[in-house]
Enzyme design. Sequence first.
Site, PDB file in Angstrom:
ATOM      1  N   TYR A  28      13.380 -30.417 -51.056  1.00 26.55           N
ATOM      2  CA  TYR A  28      14.227 -30.202 -50.038  1.00 26.55           C
ATOM      3  C   TYR A  28      14.128 -30.051 -48.391  1.00 26.55           C
ATOM      4  O   TYR A  28      14.744 -30.625 -47.796  1.00 26.55           O
ATOM      5  CB  TYR A  28      15.096 -28.884 -50.636  1.00 26.55           C
ATOM      6  CG  TYR A  28      15.889 -28.289 -49.513  1.00 26.55           C
ATOM      7  CD1 TYR A  28      17.824 -29.248 -49.981  1.00 26.55           C
ATOM      8  CD2 TYR A  28      16.056 -27.558 -48.174  1.00 26.55           C
ATOM      9  CE1 TYR A  28      18.719 -28.498 -48.836  1.00 26.55           C
ATOM     10  CE2 TYR A  28      17.065 -27.515 -47.709  1.00 26.55           C
ATOM     11  CZ  TYR A  28      18.273 -27.904 -47.444  1.00 26.55           C
ATOM     12  OH  TYR A  28      19.176 -27.516 -47.133  1.00 26.55           O
ATOM     13  N   LYS A  43      15.586 -33.266 -46.101  1.00 29.12           N
ATOM     14  CA  LYS A  43      16.341 -32.930 -44.928  1.00 29.12           C
ATOM     15  C   LYS A  43      16.079 -33.348 -43.449  1.00 29.12           C
ATOM     16  O   LYS A  43      15.959 -34.474 -42.883  1.00 29.12           O
ATOM     17  CB  LYS A  43      16.605 -31.306 -44.529  1.00 29.12           C
ATOM     18  CG  LYS A  43      17.310 -31.026 -45.613  1.00 29.12           C
ATOM     19  CD  LYS A  43      18.685 -31.223 -45.727  1.00 29.12           C
ATOM     20  CE  LYS A  43      19.959 -30.804 -44.792  1.00 29.12           C
ATOM     21  NZ  LYS A  43      21.156 -31.400 -45.379  1.00 29.12           N
TER      22      LYS A  43
END
Length: 370
Positions: A160, A164
């Site tokens: 994750y 990002k």
Amino acid sequence: MAGPAQVPTLVYLVTGGCGFLGEHIVRMLLEREPRLRELRVFDLHLSSWLEELKTPGPVQVTAIQGDVTQAHEVAAAVAGSHVVIHTAGLVDVLGKASPKAIHKVNVQGTQNVIEACIQTGTQFLVYTSSMEVVGPNVKGHPFYRGNEDTPYEAVHRHPYPCSKALAEKLVLEANGRKVNGGLPLVTCALRPMGIYGEGHQIMRDFYNQGLRFGGRLFRAVPASVEHGRVYVGNVAWMHVLVARELEQRAALMGGQVYFCYDKSPYKSYEDFNMEFLGPCGLRLIGTHPLLPYWLLMLLATLNALLQWLLHPLVLYTPLLNPYTLAMANTTFTVSTNKAQRHFGYKPLFSWEESKARTIHWVQALEGSAW
Ligand SMILES: NC(=O)C1=CN([C@@H]2O[C@H](COP(=O)(O)OP(=O)(O)OC[C@H]3O[C@@H](n4cnc5c(N)ncnc54)[C@H](O)[C@@H]3O)[C@@H](O)[C@H]2O)C=CC1
Ligand SMILES: CC(C)CCC[C@@H](C)[C@H]1CC[C@H]2[C@@H]3[C@H](O)CC4=CC(=O)CC[C@]4(C)[C@H]3CC[C@]12C
């Protein structure tokens, strides 16, 4: 953009507009962007509350069911819009989605949004990034009241934050590229701290867990570890302001990053949650973690192992895993006024109001299907 008479002429597109943050951005735009003519809400799953917004009003609300990983769907939605707020993302730190899926939605999806802006001549792009782009890092270094310029070793392994960080880089590097028609693309990225407020799924999970344990939650993280949080309404407000100011202040704001912050107090993740769960009848047991860190890490590792062993048969996604434990155990707080200096941001909701709204929402969960 629109002239001084505030004639509504602008078309905005919000990707992920049916998510937790996306819904607040959509509602905030409708309330506080007088120059809006059309609001396009793009999401993989359209929510039923959109129907009530589609009734005739000053702003045309267009619901678009689509997938950011499909370049042609994104381009069709972007065409003719003035501003894109790209909030869609696969938010997963519990192992519900594969690393490949997270990368595809968060990185490839963002690349598709950028290319769609270039192709269709849309000049302004606001990206919802995350504090996780910076940290906490894999070494567990604290980030104490830092700002956008504070040096920090941003090293990640989890899919994750990796996704990002890559997506944010793409967005910032795209600033200044020429869009169809020859004008420069103006981009910037907002990095919310851990968001809370009405609709927050993990708050719901903690509340339900507390109810299952007879109104008790058990402290797992030392009270001294500070975890930055920000109210969803203020994050939405910051998006609205950035989108509004990006044209006038393109030279200053283009290619910039801004942490999303407000006046929410610096507390540990659990103590902060208790600000809302406490008034709803839950108690946090223990002034110190009930289990030592090494034992929690052992349990977290065991959970990760179980997840891996069971994954061919069933999805096992407990809240406690090595990553969430490390996140909750590492101080990460910001103290900055960059957003205020660059585009006049001040939180729209005080801490007292943010707290009252969130408590009201948790209280309404009682007896609901959750
Ligand atoms: N929740 C938090 O604490 C924080 C969230 N963020 C960022 O804010 C953004 C929104 O997060 P949340 O509202 O919390 O998550 P969410 O999961 O509630 O909302 C994400 C939305 O994106 C949509 N979406 C997912 N995959 C899609 C696809 N392939 N095509 C189109 N739409 C798709 C989902 O259907 C959902 O409506 C994300 O980009 C996330 O990385 C950043 C910092 C903190
Ligand atoms: C049982 C544990 C000891 C406590 C678990 C708490 C965790 C589930 C949460 C602690 C920190 C949270 C993350 C943080 O607020 C930053 C985030 C930013 C994002 O962009 C997405 C959400 C999140 C990763 C958030 C997720 C839950 C925590 C890991």
